[in-house]
Design an enzyme around this catalytic site. Structure first.
Site, short mmCIF file in Angstrom:
data_model
loop_
_atom_site.label_atom_id
_atom_site.label_comp_id
_atom_site.label_asym_id
_atom_site.label_seq_id
_atom_site.Cartn_x
_atom_site.Cartn_y
_atom_site.Cartn_z
N GLY A 16 1.06 -1.18 -0.03
CA GLY A 16 -0.16 0.11 0.05
C GLY A 16 1.02 1.26 0.01
NE ARG A 61 14.15 16.25 -2.86
CZ ARG A 61 14.85 16.66 -1.54
NH1 ARG A 61 14.73 16.18 -0.69
NH2 ARG A 61 15.18 17.83 -1.46
NE ARG A 112 -1.12 -5.08 -0.85
CZ ARG A 112 -1.87 -4.06 -0.67
NH1 ARG A 112 -2.80 -3.89 -1.49
NH2 ARG A 112 -1.73 -3.46 0.39
CG ASP A 156 6.10 -6.79 8.73
OD1 ASP A 156 7.16 -6.24 8.78
OD2 ASP A 156 5.34 -7.09 9.52
CB THR A 196 2.82 0.60 5.91
OG1 THR A 196 1.43 0.54 6.32
CG2 THR A 196 3.62 0.39 7.23
CG ASP A 227 -1.74 -0.17 8.45
OD1 ASP A 227 -2.53 0.83 8.21
OD2 ASP A 227 -2.04 -1.43 8.06
CG ASP A 243 1.24 -2.70 10.15
OD1 ASP A 243 2.23 -2.17 9.61
OD2 ASP A 243 0.59 -3.49 9.54
NE ARG A 270 -27.96 12.35 13.72
CZ ARG A 270 -28.13 12.81 12.44
NH1 ARG A 270 -27.03 13.25 11.59
NH2 ARG A 270 -29.13 12.88 11.95
N GLY A 280 -5.90 0.46 9.37
CA GLY A 280 -5.27 -0.16 10.17
C GLY A 280 -5.52 -1.79 10.24
NE ARG A 281 -3.19 -5.34 5.51
CZ ARG A 281 -2.98 -5.29 4.46
NH1 ARG A 281 -3.72 -5.98 3.12
NH2 ARG A 281 -1.97 -4.42 3.86
N GLY A 336 -10.47 13.42 21.33
CA GLY A 336 -11.26 13.48 22.38
C GLY A 336 -12.37 12.25 22.10
CE LYS A 350 -18.21 12.34 25.69
NZ LYS A 350 -17.26 13.79 25.05
CD GLU A 374 -8.75 -1.48 7.15
OE1 GLU A 374 -7.67 -0.81 7.53
OE2 GLU A 374 -8.67 -2.06 6.12
NE ARG A 378 -27.39 9.42 10.35
CZ ARG A 378 -28.66 9.47 11.13
NH1 ARG A 378 -28.71 8.66 12.07
NH2 ARG A 378 -29.74 10.07 10.93
CG HIS A 383 -8.22 3.65 0.22
ND1 HIS A 383 -9.20 2.83 0.22
CD2 HIS A 383 -7.10 2.85 -0.17
CE1 HIS A 383 -8.80 1.56 0.02
NE2 HIS A 383 -7.57 1.44 -0.20
P1 ADP Z 1 3.29 -4.90 2.61
O1 ADP Z 1 4.27 -4.58 1.99
O2 ADP Z 1 2.56 -3.47 2.71
O3 ADP Z 1 3.18 -5.52 3.89
P2 ADP Z 1 2.02 -6.96 0.93
O4 ADP Z 1 2.00 -7.84 2.01
O5 ADP Z 1 0.87 -6.78 -0.20
O6 ADP Z 1 2.41 -5.37 1.71
O7 ADP Z 1 3.31 -7.34 0.13
C1 ADP Z 1 3.79 -6.60 -0.93
C2 ADP Z 1 4.41 -7.53 -2.03
O8 ADP Z 1 5.60 -8.15 -1.25
C3 ADP Z 1 3.59 -8.58 -2.25
O9 ADP Z 1 2.80 -8.39 -3.38
C4 ADP Z 1 4.68 -9.36 -2.89
O10 ADP Z 1 4.94 -9.38 -4.32
C5 ADP Z 1 5.54 -9.33 -1.78
N1 ADP Z 1 5.67 -10.27 -0.85
C6 ADP Z 1 4.70 -10.43 0.20
N2 ADP Z 1 4.79 -11.66 0.80
C7 ADP Z 1 5.78 -12.18 0.53
C8 ADP Z 1 6.47 -13.28 0.73
N3 ADP Z 1 6.20 -14.03 1.81
N4 ADP Z 1 7.59 -13.88 0.04
C9 ADP Z 1 7.92 -13.25 -1.16
N5 ADP Z 1 7.29 -11.84 -1.47
C10 ADP Z 1 6.14 -11.38 -0.74
O1 F6P Z 2 -1.56 -1.47 4.91
C1 F6P Z 2 -2.32 -0.10 4.75
C2 F6P Z 2 -3.56 -0.02 4.28
O2 F6P Z 2 -4.25 1.17 4.11
C3 F6P Z 2 -4.34 -0.81 5.49
O3 F6P Z 2 -4.72 0.30 6.45
C4 F6P Z 2 -5.45 -1.30 4.71
O4 F6P Z 2 -6.01 -2.27 5.32
C5 F6P Z 2 -5.01 -1.67 3.36
O5 F6P Z 2 -3.79 -1.06 3.38
C6 F6P Z 2 -5.90 -1.55 2.41
O6 F6P Z 2 -5.47 -2.07 1.36
P1 F6P Z 2 -6.06 -2.04 -0.09
O7 F6P Z 2 -5.57 -0.47 -0.63
O8 F6P Z 2 -5.35 -2.78 -1.06
O9 F6P Z 2 -7.47 -1.98 -0.15
#
Ligand code: ADP
Ligand code: F6P
Length: 320
Positions: free
Chosen positions: A12, A22, A73, A104, A126, A128, A130, A163, A171-172, A186, A214, A223, A244, A250
């Site tokens: 993402g 850059r 991806r 990751d 990212t 997130d 995370d 409301r 945040g997946r 708040g 309040k 998320e 609501r 995004h």
């Molecule tokens: P992020 O990098 O944000 O965690 P993804 O998990 O979608 O996003 O991974 C991005 C890309 O990294 C994937 O589309 C793939 O090309 C590569 N990738 C992800 N997981 C693996 C893996 N276990 N081994 C090799 N490449 C991977």
């Molecule tokens: O990892 C970043 C993130 O924006 C998450 O917060 C969300 O779950 C995910 O990517 C959404 O991914 P996509 O743009 O593929 O729907």
């Protein structure tokens, strides 16, 4: 001395990725290296969708959200065949090192490619936040600020109508944006996967605080928890307070990066090139105690990130 490196963005997108690209391009040129931009993550490496970059290729991008290299991806790269194709393309182009900006998943790919002799350095990009080996990821600050601005707007209308506004933030698998935007706005309650919750307790807190005057309420839902429409409905039933739900989505991934994202991205991009220029690869760059550091990719992937329990407690205690 490494002569040619590549840079790509993967997974993402996140505000600040351009600032990182850059920094990579200019630091590499400063060290006498050639730099190739690779489009659409690992896809571009497999298909050879690459172009040579110079100082001017990255002019006027530090303030832009998204990524000029595009991102994607790439399922093929998860296979041994895909990694080999990418490795062969690097050899053909003379690319000896690679900076991978992503999360990751992207780092797992970078580890695979490093194992095939192409030295890779990962930069955490990212919204997130995370990624365990770093206390900060590029894009996080901008996303939190965007979420905060959006929730402030929702507060205006929630105030006018007495409301409850249930707001789902991105945040997946992580509640960092939820917690920080929650405390900054708040919110009466922050619902994340990391902390067990019960909607009876949320409703009780709303009713208790209403007794003290309040009249409008913000409930932030991460998320990963989801079901924000349903949560709003249940809270309305339990409290009688009109509710609501809004899913921010995004919008949180776009926009001009904040100072923090631009600065950290620049520091990390510079640091990554320093590693590659010393022939060091299979590393992930991160931030610990405010300092830029690096880790072995495998080690980084096994690390666990603690949730901000203290911040959660503070948020809960002062939102009465
Ligand atoms: P992020 O990098 O944000 O965690 P993804 O998990 O979608 O996003 O991974 C991005 C890309 O990294 C994937 O589309 C793939 O090309 C590569 N990738 C992800 N997981 C693996 C893996 N276990 N081994 C090799 N490449 C991977
Ligand atoms: O990892 C970043 C993130 O924006 C998450 O917060 C969300 O779950 C995910 O990517 C959404 O991914 P996509 O743009 O593929 O729907």
């Amino acid at each position: 001395m490494m002569k040619k490196i590549g840079v790509l963005t993967s997974g993402g997108d996140a505000p600040g990725m351009n600032a990182a690209v850059r920094a990579v391009v200019r630091s590499a040129i400063r060290r006498g290296m050639e730099v190739y931009g690779i489009r659409r993550g690992y896809n571009g490496l497999i298909t050879g969708d690459v172009f040579e970059m110079n100082q001017r290729s990255v002019s006027s991008i530090i303030q832009r959200g998204g990524t000029l290299l595009y991102t994607a991806r790439c399922p093929e790269f998860r296979t041994e065949e895909g990694v080999l194709k990418a490795k062969e393309k690097c050899v053909e182009l003379g690319i000896e090192g690679l900076v991978v900006i992503g999360g990751d998943g992207s780092f797992r790919g970078a580890a695979d490619l490093s194992a095939h002799g192409i030295l890779c350095v990962g930069l955490p990009g990212t919204i997130d936040n995370d990624i365990a080996c770093t206390e900060y990821t590029i894009g996080y600050d901008t996303a939190m600020n965007t979420a905060m601005e959006m929730v402030d707007k929702l507060r205006d209308t929630a105030h006018s109508h007495d409301r409850c506004s249930v707001v789902e933030v991105m945040g997946r698998n992580a509640g960092y944006i939820a917690l920080n935007a929650g405390i900054a706005c708040g919110a009466t309650y922050v619902i994340t996967k990391e902390v067990p919750y019960n909607l009876d307790d949320v409703a009780k807190k709303m009713l208790e605080t209403r007794k003290t005057g309040k009249q409008n309420f913000i409930i932030i839902v991460s998320e990963g928890v989801g079901h924000s429409e349903e949560i709003a409905k249940i809270l309305e039933e339990k409290t009688g307070i009109e509710s609501r739900a809004t899913i921010l989505g995004h919008v949180q991934r776009g926009g001009s990066p904040t100072v923090r994202d631009r600065v950290v991205a620049s520091e990390m991009g510079y640091y990554a090139v320093n590693l590659l220029s010393q022939g060091i690869g299979n590393r992930v760059v991160g931030m610990q105690g405010g300092k830029i550091v690096d880790f072995d990719i495998q080690e980084a992937l096994t690390m666990k990130k603690p949730f901000e329990e203290e911040l959660y407690k503070i948020s809960d205690e002062i939102s009465i």
